[in-house]
Design a protein around this motif. Structure first.
Motif, PDB file in Angstrom:
ATOM      1  N   UNK A 132      -7.734 -58.353 -26.500  1.00 20.26           N
ATOM      2  CA  UNK A 132      -7.825 -58.812 -27.886  1.00 20.26           C
ATOM      3  C   UNK A 132      -8.776 -57.919 -28.673  1.00 20.26           C
ATOM      4  N   UNK A 133      -8.524 -57.900 -29.974  1.00 21.08           N
ATOM      5  CA  UNK A 133      -9.458 -57.183 -30.847  1.00 21.08           C
ATOM      6  C   UNK A 133     -10.577 -58.124 -31.259  1.00 21.08           C
ATOM      7  N   UNK A 134     -11.745 -57.549 -31.495  1.00 15.01           N
ATOM      8  CA  UNK A 134     -12.910 -58.374 -31.838  1.00 15.01           C
ATOM      9  C   UNK A 134     -12.669 -59.160 -33.119  1.00 15.01           C
ATOM     10  N   UNK A 135     -12.083 -58.500 -34.128  1.00 13.15           N
ATOM     11  CA  UNK A 135     -11.964 -59.207 -35.405  1.00 13.15           C
ATOM     12  C   UNK A 135     -10.851 -60.246 -35.409  1.00 13.15           C
ATOM     13  N   UNK A 136     -10.128 -60.378 -34.278  1.00 14.62           N
ATOM     14  CA  UNK A 136      -9.122 -61.433 -34.201  1.00 14.62           C
ATOM     15  C   UNK A 136      -9.719 -62.703 -33.598  1.00 14.62           C
ATOM     16  N   UNK A 137     -11.010 -62.665 -33.245  1.00 10.84           N
ATOM     17  CA  UNK A 137     -11.628 -63.824 -32.603  1.00 10.84           C
ATOM     18  C   UNK A 137     -12.389 -64.670 -33.620  1.00 10.84           C
ATOM     19  N   UNK A 138     -12.476 -65.968 -33.315  1.00 12.22           N
ATOM     20  CA  UNK A 138     -13.277 -66.854 -34.170  1.00 12.22           C
ATOM     21  C   UNK A 138     -14.755 -66.659 -33.833  1.00 12.22           C
ATOM     22  N   UNK A 139     -15.613 -67.233 -34.673  1.00 10.95           N
ATOM     23  CA  UNK A 139     -17.061 -67.114 -34.450  1.00 10.95           C
ATOM     24  C   UNK A 139     -17.478 -67.610 -33.071  1.00 10.95           C
ATOM     25  N   UNK A 140     -16.940 -68.751 -32.670  1.00  9.88           N
ATOM     26  CA  UNK A 140     -17.297 -69.313 -31.375  1.00  9.88           C
ATOM     27  C   UNK A 140     -16.850 -68.414 -30.233  1.00  9.88           C
ATOM     28  N   UNK A 141     -15.644 -67.842 -30.388  1.00  2.00           N
ATOM     29  CA  UNK A 141     -15.141 -66.938 -29.337  1.00  2.00           C
ATOM     30  C   UNK A 141     -15.979 -65.667 -29.269  1.00  2.00           C
ATOM     31  N   UNK A 145     -31.227 -67.111 -31.643  1.00  6.08           N
ATOM     32  CA  UNK A 145     -30.463 -68.079 -32.455  1.00  6.08           C
ATOM     33  C   UNK A 145     -28.962 -67.845 -32.324  1.00  6.08           C
ATOM     34  N   UNK A 146     -28.439 -67.832 -31.103  1.00  4.67           N
ATOM     35  CA  UNK A 146     -27.040 -67.442 -30.926  1.00  4.67           C
ATOM     36  C   UNK A 146     -26.063 -68.459 -31.510  1.00  4.67           C
ATOM     37  N   UNK A 147     -26.502 -69.688 -31.731  1.00  7.22           N
ATOM     38  CA  UNK A 147     -25.568 -70.703 -32.205  1.00  7.22           C
ATOM     39  C   UNK A 147     -25.707 -70.961 -33.697  1.00  7.22           C
ATOM     40  N   UNK A 148     -26.593 -70.191 -34.334  1.00  7.12           N
ATOM     41  CA  UNK A 148     -26.914 -70.430 -35.739  1.00  7.12           C
ATOM     42  C   UNK A 148     -25.720 -70.415 -36.672  1.00  7.12           C
ATOM     43  N   UNK A 149     -24.725 -69.563 -36.370  1.00  5.11           N
ATOM     44  CA  UNK A 149     -23.617 -69.389 -37.312  1.00  5.11           C
ATOM     45  C   UNK A 149     -22.436 -70.313 -37.012  1.00  5.11           C
ATOM     46  N   UNK A 152     -21.256 -77.610 -36.397  1.00  2.00           N
ATOM     47  CA  UNK A 152     -21.979 -78.579 -35.568  1.00  2.00           C
ATOM     48  C   UNK A 152     -21.294 -78.878 -34.237  1.00  2.00           C
ATOM     49  N   UNK A 153     -19.994 -79.173 -34.302  1.00  2.00           N
ATOM     50  CA  UNK A 153     -19.269 -79.571 -33.090  1.00  2.00           C
ATOM     51  C   UNK A 153     -19.287 -78.445 -32.056  1.00  2.00           C
ATOM     52  N   UNK A 154     -19.014 -77.226 -32.552  1.00  2.00           N
ATOM     53  CA  UNK A 154     -18.971 -76.059 -31.685  1.00  2.00           C
ATOM     54  C   UNK A 154     -20.346 -75.798 -31.083  1.00  2.00           C
ATOM     55  N   UNK A 178     -22.645 -77.985 -30.440  1.00  2.00           N
ATOM     56  CA  UNK A 178     -22.942 -78.936 -29.371  1.00  2.00           C
ATOM     57  C   UNK A 178     -22.210 -78.561 -28.087  1.00  2.00           C
ATOM     58  N   UNK A 179     -20.944 -78.144 -28.223  1.00  2.00           N
ATOM     59  CA  UNK A 179     -20.191 -77.713 -27.039  1.00  2.00           C
ATOM     60  C   UNK A 179     -20.886 -76.540 -26.369  1.00  2.00           C
ATOM     61  N   UNK A 180     -21.301 -75.567 -27.195  1.00  2.00           N
ATOM     62  CA  UNK A 180     -21.926 -74.362 -26.649  1.00  2.00           C
ATOM     63  C   UNK A 180     -23.262 -74.676 -25.985  1.00  2.00           C
ATOM     64  N   UNK A 181     -23.952 -75.702 -26.471  1.00  2.00           N
ATOM     65  CA  UNK A 181     -25.217 -76.076 -25.843  1.00  2.00           C
ATOM     66  C   UNK A 181     -24.997 -76.471 -24.385  1.00  2.00           C
ATOM     67  N   UNK A 182     -23.976 -77.305 -24.159  1.00  2.00           N
ATOM     68  CA  UNK A 182     -23.679 -77.714 -22.778  1.00  2.00           C
ATOM     69  C   UNK A 182     -23.223 -76.518 -21.956  1.00  2.00           C
TER      70      UNK A 182
END
Lengths: 356, 270
Positions: A130-139, A160-164, A167-169, A171-175
């Motif tokens: 995949x290309x980088x710019x085809x990914x979402x922020x979380x990906x 601050x990796x989760x700053x951008x 909220x839901x994402x 919380x998922x990334x925290x776990x």
């Protein structure tokens, strides 16, 4: 026990602005340590000094007991996840993850397996081309994680990796981060200004302000026993009042005497008192120590947040039971929920330093 | 409702400034003086004089583009790295000559390089042998580099400034040394700037006739000079247009090559 990373007497100033002043910190192996504080408190600078992107004006950085103060970042066994991911836009996902391994001179087969493994670890299997710019922020965030951990660093720095993320994402990334840390056994140094994030994930929280450590401890210690008004105010909601320590185990707030569990402050000494909004007990008028009137009531979700004017102070109160605005109520609090703190008398004291 | 008539000035502009002139060039290029269709004007490029001029043009513009690139890239890197306060000022200094008349700048070089000029006066003052530079291909290349260097520096500088500092730090963080950071991150990310810089230097170098007129002393013919003469001295618009079409073809080809390079640079993996 020897610590994995030790910062000794670090001082750093940008122009005239002193960001870190004689800063000391020890990080142990396999620890998830979070540097928490408002922006400009020196937390990111601390991280960048550990990563080697910023050099301290004075002081030493030790890694497993060895001085790495003057070592450039590419020579340190430390990897970083940057705030805005900093992925290489001209490479595919696989190219990004393989970057560090290629420089280390690993074999093609090894790299292929490692990239696959890393993508599986961050739940993005099959994304190699995949290309980088085809990914979402979380990906993109996950790819940045994969790119860092694939090199098997001893320490992972996260700015601050989760700053951008929303909220839901977040919380998922925290776990996800907690899971990764447990699976990999890497030491995490995490920088955030989000107190909830810090409390959720960390083994140890370092609350910073003005280039000093305000308090260091487990999330429970930081929340339940803040050592000064700054920490109490920064971590969660709180009522911070002026009080007088009458004697050991007895404090006067708003002209009423309350039993408490703190001692050693002396007699008739002014102190700061912290009472968490969820610890205040609402009763009928006359039942509690202070009588007052509800002046505000907002439904937050899990509870109602109320402002109650009692004893000349507007108390922030959180309760699952709602009291209508204008209702006459009383407030009380149990002794163990009263947190007594020294009043700061100098800038030095405002930034209490602790050696662990 | 969209006010479409706002677009009218631009349509008019494109019509008068682009479509009609190109149409006329095509018309003259493919007709003879009596208005009959012919390919002779275009095929005239195969005559030895024209072939030689075109070859010389390609050679000199390639050399000057290369020199500009090799000068501009390190310069842009230095500008990027220099301290913030001075950065804008240094770029300003570099762009400053562009504000002066192009002819004036080229003629200044004539004065410097000519036989009794400043350059040779300085050489003789230092008791060094005289050096014939005016009216040589080298003088033309010098003129091209001097005139077009800012057009190479600016796009490369812009693209370098746009590279996120974190990306470069990330490369160091992953173990890359200075050379590796440059070759696998900075260089690939600056390809768009290089491409536009090369275009902006190569195309005017290929088509110039002023620089070669002034610094070549009328002795070195570039394809631009030939076309100019066909339009002015010889008043043979048909031949001039035919040769112009050939030159346009070369420009289109070079642009196509650059475009391939650019798209390659945008996404490649292992």
């Amino acid at each position: 026990m020897q610590s994995l990373i030790e910062l000794r007497n670090i001082t750093k100033a940008f122009e005239d602005n002193v960001v870190l002043d004689d800063f000391n910190l020890k990080v142990n192996k396999n620890e998830f340590i979070t540097l928490l504080g408002p922006s400009g408190c020196g937390k990111t600078t601390t991280l960048r000094i550990v990563g080697g992107f910023e050099s301290a004006d004075r002081g030493q950085v030790l890694f497993e007991g060895k001085d790495i103060t003057d070592l450039p970042p590419n020579k340190r066994n430390i990897n970083t996840v940057f705030q805005k991911y900093a992925l290489f836009p001209h490479m595919s996902v696989g190219g990004n993850i393989a970057f560090g391994l290629k420089i280390a001179g690993k074999s093609d087969a090894y790299i292929r397996d490692k990239v696959k493994y890393a993508l599986k670890l961050v739940n993005l299997e099959g994304y190699q081309n995949r290309k980088i710019d085809s990914l979402s922020g979380g990906q993109q965030q996950r790819i940045a994680m994969a790119r860092a951990i694939v090199n098997e660093p001893k320490v992972l720095l996260l700015d601050e990796p989760l700053g951008a993320l929303d909220l839901k994402l977040r919380q998922d990334m925290q776990y996800e981060l907690i899971r990764l840390k447990n699976e990999l056994g890497i030491t995490f140094i995490y920088v955030t200004h989000d107190q909830e994030e810090a409390l959720t994930m960390s083994d140890k929280v370092v609350v910073m302000n003005g280039g000093y450590i305000q308090q260091m401890g487990t999330p429970e210690e930081i929340y339940n026993e803040p050592e000064n008004a700054f920490v109490a105010d920064f971590i969660g909601d709180s009522n911070i009042l002026d009080g007088t320590m009458i004697e050991d185990y007895l404090v006067e707030i708003c002209g009423k005497k309350f039993k408490c569990i703190d001692d050693g402050f002396g007699k008739n000494k002014p102190v700061d008192v912290v009472i968490r909004p969820e610890d205040l007990i609402i009763g009928k008028p006359g039942e509690g120590k202070l009588d007052g009137e509800v002046i505000h009531n907002v439904f937050i979700g899990v509870y109602y947040e109320m402002e109650i004017r009692a004893g000349g102070y507007d108390w922030l109160v959180q309760n699952t039971k709602s009291c209508p605005v204008g209702a006459e109520v009383s407030l009380d609090v149990t002794p163990e929920n009263i947190q007594i703190m020294h009043k700061p008398t100098s800038k030095e004291e405002e930034a209490i330093e602790i050696d662990v | 409702m969209y006010k479409k008539y706002f677009a009218f000035p631009y349509v008019f502009w494109i019509l008068c400034g682009t479509i009609i002139p190109i149409g006329m060039i095509f018309y003259y290029g493919f007709t003879d003086r009596s208005g009959m269709f012919t390919t002779a004007n275009v095929l005239a490029i195969l005559e030895p004089v024209h072939r030689k001029a075109l070859g010389m043009s390609l050679l000199l513009s390639l050399i000057s583009t290369l020199i500009c690139l090799l000068t501009a890239f390190p310069l842009a890197l230095i500008l990027k790295g220099s301290r913030l306060g001075r950065k804008g000022f240094m770029v300003f200094i570099f762009v400053l000559p562009m504000w002066m008349n192009f002819l004036l700048r080229t003629m200044a070089w004539q004065v410097i390089l000519e036989k009794g000029g400043i350059f040779n006066t300085m050489l003789s003052y230092l008791h060094l042998p005289q050096f014939q530079l005016i009216n040589t291909p080298a003088a033309i290349v010098l003129g091209m580099v001097y005139d077009f260097l800012p057009f190479m520096v600016l796009p490369i500088y812009n693209v370098l400034m746009k590279i996120d500092g974190n990306i470069i730090e990330a490369a160091y963080d992953l173990g890359a040394g200075r050379g590796k950071v440059f070759s696998s991150v900075v260089l690939p990310l600056s390809v768009p700037g290089i491409v536009s810089g090369v275009t902006m230097v190569f195309v005017p170098s290929l088509t110039t006739f002023v620089i070669s007129n002034i610094l070549g002393g009328g002795k070195i013919y570039l394809i631009g000079n030939i076309i100019e003469q066909e339009f002015t001295t010889s008043a043979n618009w048909n031949l001039g247009s035919g040769l112009s079409l050939v030159m346009m073809l070369f420009i289109v080809i070079s642009m196509a090559i650059l475009r391939v390079l650019d798209s390659k640079g945008e996404g490649n993996f292992i």
